[in-house]
Design an enzyme around this catalytic site. Structure first.
Site, PDB file in Angstrom:
ATOM      1  N   LYS A  21       0.866  -1.179   0.000  1.00  0.00           N
ATOM      2  CA  LYS A  21       0.000   0.000   0.000  1.00  0.00           C
ATOM      3  C   LYS A  21       0.899   1.224   0.000  1.00  0.00           C
ATOM      4  O   LYS A  21       2.073   1.146   0.388  1.00  0.00           O
ATOM      5  CB  LYS A  21      -0.861  -0.026   1.272  1.00  0.00           C
ATOM      6  CG  LYS A  21      -2.119   0.786   1.197  1.00  0.00           C
ATOM      7  CD  LYS A  21      -3.340  -0.024   0.784  1.00  0.00           C
ATOM      8  CE  LYS A  21      -4.571   0.833   0.756  1.00  0.00           C
ATOM      9  NZ  LYS A  21      -5.796   0.100   0.504  1.00  0.00           N
ATOM     10  N   GLY A  45     -22.909   4.537   5.917  1.00  0.00           N
ATOM     11  CA  GLY A  45     -22.258   4.888   4.640  1.00  0.00           C
ATOM     12  C   GLY A  45     -23.070   4.350   3.476  1.00  0.00           C
ATOM     13  O   GLY A  45     -22.516   3.920   2.461  1.00  0.00           O
ATOM     14  N   GLY A  47     -22.586   5.584  -0.307  1.00  0.00           N
ATOM     15  CA  GLY A  47     -21.239   5.561  -0.887  1.00  0.00           C
ATOM     16  C   GLY A  47     -21.164   4.647  -2.101  1.00  0.00           C
ATOM     17  O   GLY A  47     -22.165   4.044  -2.510  1.00  0.00           O
ATOM     18  N   HIS A  48     -19.963   4.546  -2.667  1.00  0.00           N
ATOM     19  CA  HIS A  48     -19.790   3.723  -3.867  1.00  0.00           C
ATOM     20  C   HIS A  48     -20.224   2.279  -3.622  1.00  0.00           C
ATOM     21  O   HIS A  48     -20.962   1.705  -4.404  1.00  0.00           O
ATOM     22  CB  HIS A  48     -18.318   3.741  -4.301  1.00  0.00           C
ATOM     23  CG  HIS A  48     -17.941   4.993  -5.004  1.00  0.00           C
ATOM     24  ND1 HIS A  48     -17.385   6.062  -4.345  1.00  0.00           N
ATOM     25  CD2 HIS A  48     -18.063   5.362  -6.294  1.00  0.00           C
ATOM     26  CE1 HIS A  48     -17.178   7.033  -5.218  1.00  0.00           C
ATOM     27  NE2 HIS A  48     -17.580   6.634  -6.403  1.00  0.00           N
ATOM     28  N   VAL A  49     -19.759   1.695  -2.520  1.00  0.00           N
ATOM     29  CA  VAL A  49     -20.130   0.309  -2.214  1.00  0.00           C
ATOM     30  C   VAL A  49     -21.535   0.284  -1.610  1.00  0.00           C
ATOM     31  O   VAL A  49     -22.392  -0.524  -2.010  1.00  0.00           O
ATOM     32  CB  VAL A  49     -19.130  -0.337  -1.219  1.00  0.00           C
ATOM     33  CG1 VAL A  49     -19.556  -1.766  -0.888  1.00  0.00           C
ATOM     34  CG2 VAL A  49     -17.723  -0.330  -1.783  1.00  0.00           C
TER      35      VAL A  49
HETATM   36  P1  NAD Z   1     -17.180   6.183  -0.403  1.00  0.00           P
HETATM   37  O1  NAD Z   1     -16.351   7.335   0.044  1.00  0.00           O
HETATM   38  O2  NAD Z   1     -17.770   6.191  -1.765  1.00  0.00           O
HETATM   39  O3  NAD Z   1     -18.404   5.963   0.616  1.00  0.00           O
HETATM   40  C1  NAD Z   1     -18.339   6.245   1.982  1.00  0.00           C
HETATM   41  C2  NAD Z   1     -19.706   6.772   2.394  1.00  0.00           C
HETATM   42  O4  NAD Z   1     -19.684   6.958   3.806  1.00  0.00           O
HETATM   43  C3  NAD Z   1     -20.069   8.138   1.776  1.00  0.00           C
HETATM   44  O5  NAD Z   1     -21.373   8.099   1.243  1.00  0.00           O
HETATM   45  C4  NAD Z   1     -19.963   9.099   2.953  1.00  0.00           C
HETATM   46  O6  NAD Z   1     -20.880  10.181   2.847  1.00  0.00           O
HETATM   47  C5  NAD Z   1     -20.339   8.179   4.102  1.00  0.00           C
HETATM   48  N1  NAD Z   1     -19.887   8.644   5.423  1.00  0.00           N
HETATM   49  C6  NAD Z   1     -18.735   9.282   5.756  1.00  0.00           C
HETATM   50  N2  NAD Z   1     -18.715   9.533   7.071  1.00  0.00           N
HETATM   51  C7  NAD Z   1     -19.856   9.013   7.583  1.00  0.00           C
HETATM   52  C8  NAD Z   1     -20.403   8.946   8.889  1.00  0.00           C
HETATM   53  N3  NAD Z   1     -19.770   9.468   9.941  1.00  0.00           N
HETATM   54  N4  NAD Z   1     -21.585   8.328   9.058  1.00  0.00           N
HETATM   55  C9  NAD Z   1     -22.268   7.799   7.999  1.00  0.00           C
HETATM   56  N5  NAD Z   1     -21.788   7.849   6.741  1.00  0.00           N
HETATM   57  C10 NAD Z   1     -20.608   8.448   6.539  1.00  0.00           C
HETATM   58  O7  NAD Z   1     -16.278   4.897  -0.164  1.00  0.00           O
HETATM   59  P2  NAD Z   1     -16.490   3.422  -0.764  1.00  0.00           P
HETATM   60  O8  NAD Z   1     -15.606   3.255  -1.933  1.00  0.00           O
HETATM   61  O9  NAD Z   1     -17.936   3.118  -0.883  1.00  0.00           O
HETATM   62  O10 NAD Z   1     -15.858   2.534   0.407  1.00  0.00           O
HETATM   63  C11 NAD Z   1     -16.539   2.358   1.632  1.00  0.00           C
HETATM   64  C12 NAD Z   1     -15.674   1.562   2.592  1.00  0.00           C
HETATM   65  O11 NAD Z   1     -15.403   0.279   2.023  1.00  0.00           O
HETATM   66  C13 NAD Z   1     -14.299   2.196   2.887  1.00  0.00           C
HETATM   67  O12 NAD Z   1     -13.941   1.871   4.199  1.00  0.00           O
HETATM   68  C14 NAD Z   1     -13.383   1.487   1.923  1.00  0.00           C
HETATM   69  O13 NAD Z   1     -12.036   1.482   2.391  1.00  0.00           O
HETATM   70  C15 NAD Z   1     -13.994   0.091   1.909  1.00  0.00           C
HETATM   71  N6  NAD Z   1     -13.718  -0.671   0.679  1.00  0.00           N
HETATM   72  C16 NAD Z   1     -14.136  -0.210  -0.515  1.00  0.00           C
HETATM   73  C17 NAD Z   1     -13.891  -0.961  -1.676  1.00  0.00           C
HETATM   74  C18 NAD Z   1     -14.362  -0.486  -3.027  1.00  0.00           C
HETATM   75  O14 NAD Z   1     -14.386  -1.301  -3.970  1.00  0.00           O
HETATM   76  N7  NAD Z   1     -14.792   0.756  -3.184  1.00  0.00           N
HETATM   77  C19 NAD Z   1     -13.223  -2.182  -1.576  1.00  0.00           C
HETATM   78  C20 NAD Z   1     -12.827  -2.645  -0.321  1.00  0.00           C
HETATM   79  C21 NAD Z   1     -13.077  -1.877   0.808  1.00  0.00           C
END
Ligand code: NAD
Length: 354
Positions: free
Chosen positions: A80, A177, A180-182
């Site tokens: 990383k 969350g 978010g994307h996931v």
């Molecule tokens: P993202 O930034 O798109 O989504 C995060 C969401 O959390 C956002 O909608 C944001 O508004 C919300 N958020 C932030 N603070 C908050 C709070 N205090 N309370 C409630 N909601 C809050 O990120 P993502 O890509 O969806 O990833 C989400 C998590 O999954 C992260 O921890 C990331 O490391 C992990 N992850 C993602 C992937 C991937 O493919 N995108 C893969 C493995 C792990």
């Protein structure tokens, strides 16, 4: 700041501190293990208070990638990188090109994708100086839908064991969350499958839209998500959310979600177990994204291969939860043990082959 003595150093093979005064680059590239192949993991750009904080973050994340990649049985190692976000204005393209030069100096031992604060366009700029990047716009695309699919399947595996149910219909799930994307992909999939959903996010407009699309209930105060009486808590936002402050507030039987580093400390796994809460280790359940990225490394890793890997991942997660339950031990401890054993075996095999 200690490095070799750092509590998360864990025999990292290589840690590169890279600077470029012309662009303001201050980066740390950590290669935890190349026992199974080149280390692969994202690059995060963040405003760190100190280089000690940046080092702690990169070491923990890099070790986590080794565990994630070996538990998903991928032919890659774990690494990383983090960039300390420069203060004030900076030339973003030049910064990422300088990051690319640092990456190139590792001769392919580490391949970077994007992580928090880094976009596919940033990777295009890094690509000017090195071939060792993935997550490019013309590559495998956004990994989030596949991550969400893996998490959905993982929740099914947890629900089977924790609630004795073969699917998620009628299961109450609190998602942090959610937009978010996931989170958004996952929520839609869970709604289709008939789950009863409680959603929290700090993005209010997106939350309203998602709740009305899926018929879910909005948790008005994002911090109240920990108090929701549900079957499953699904963290999809931040790390370290299972901590001394939140753990006694949880009224669920299962914690299973996408967020990385959910447990603030390793001991939180035992605390969950003590409270009868089944935990799906984060780096196992959320490996869908890295599985998807493999398609950029080799064309053999196509969509069918990805789907097969997700099914195996669900099985692996089930085996970890079963072993933890049979032995009365925390699932995160059991999972770490298996990951470390597999890493040691891979290192031994590499040594013999050399
Ligand atoms: P993202 O930034 O798109 O989504 C995060 C969401 O959390 C956002 O909608 C944001 O508004 C919300 N958020 C932030 N603070 C908050 C709070 N205090 N309370 C409630 N909601 C809050 O990120 P993502 O890509 O969806 O990833 C989400 C998590 O999954 C992260 O921890 C990331 O490391 C992990 N992850 C993602 C992937 C991937 O493919 N995108 C893969 C493995 C792990």
């Amino acid at each position: 700041m200690s490095v070799f003595e750092h509590k998360s150093f864990d025999d990292h093979e290589k840690v590169l501190f890279a600077t470029d005064p012309a662009t303001g680059l201050k980066a740390i590239l950590a290669v935890h293990s190349t026992a199974r192949g080149p280390a692969v993991g994202g690059c995060r750009m963040w405003t760190y208070d100190s280089s000690a904080d940046a080092l702690t973050d990169v070491l923990r994340l890099s070790q986590g990638m080794s565990y994630k990649n070996i538990m998903a049985d991928l032919p890659i190692g774990g690494g990383k990188s983090v960039i300390m976000r420069p203060s004030g204005d900076f030339d973003r393209a030049a910064l990422f090109e300088a990051f690319g030069r640092a990456l190139e100096s590792l001769n392919g031992q580490y391949i970077s994708a994007e992580d928090v604060g880094v976009s596919p366009d940033d990777m295009v700029n890094a690509r000017r100086a090195t071939r060792h990047v993935v997550g490019l716009p013309e590559g495998t695309g956004d990994p989030s839908p596949i991550t969400a699919q893996g998490v959905f399947m993982g929740i099914e595996a947890a629900v089977e064991r924790g609630l004795g149910k073969s699917d998620v219909s009628g299961v109450k799930i609190a998602v942090q969350g959610a937009t978010g994307h996931v989170g958004a992909y996952l929520v839609k999939r869970l709604a289709e499958a008939g789950a009863e959903l409680f959603l929290a996010d700090i993005n209010e407009p997106a939350l309203k839209a998602l709740a009305s699309e899926t018929g879910a209930t909005i948790v008005e105060d994002p911090n109240a998500i920990y108090d929701v009486e549900a079957d499953v808590f699904t963290p999809c936002a931040l790390g370290s959310i299972i901590n001394a402050e939140t753990i006694d507030r949880l009224k669920v039987k299962i914690v299973a979600g996408a967020a990385n580093n959910q447990l603030e400390t390793r001991e939180m796994g035992a605390e969950l177990q003590k409270r009868g809460i089944l935990y799906a280790p984060d780096y196992v359940i959320n490996a869908g994204g890295i599985i998807n990225v493999m398609g950029e490394l080799d064309s053999r890793f196509d969509a069918d291969w990805v789907q097969g890997k997700l099914r195996t991942l669900k099985q692996t997660l089930g085996e970890i939860m079963d072993k933890a339950s049979d032995e009365g031990r925390p699932a995160n401890v059991v999972s770490d043990e298996i990951a470390r054993q597999r890493l040691a075996e891979a290192a031994e095999k590499k040594k013999l082959a050399a």
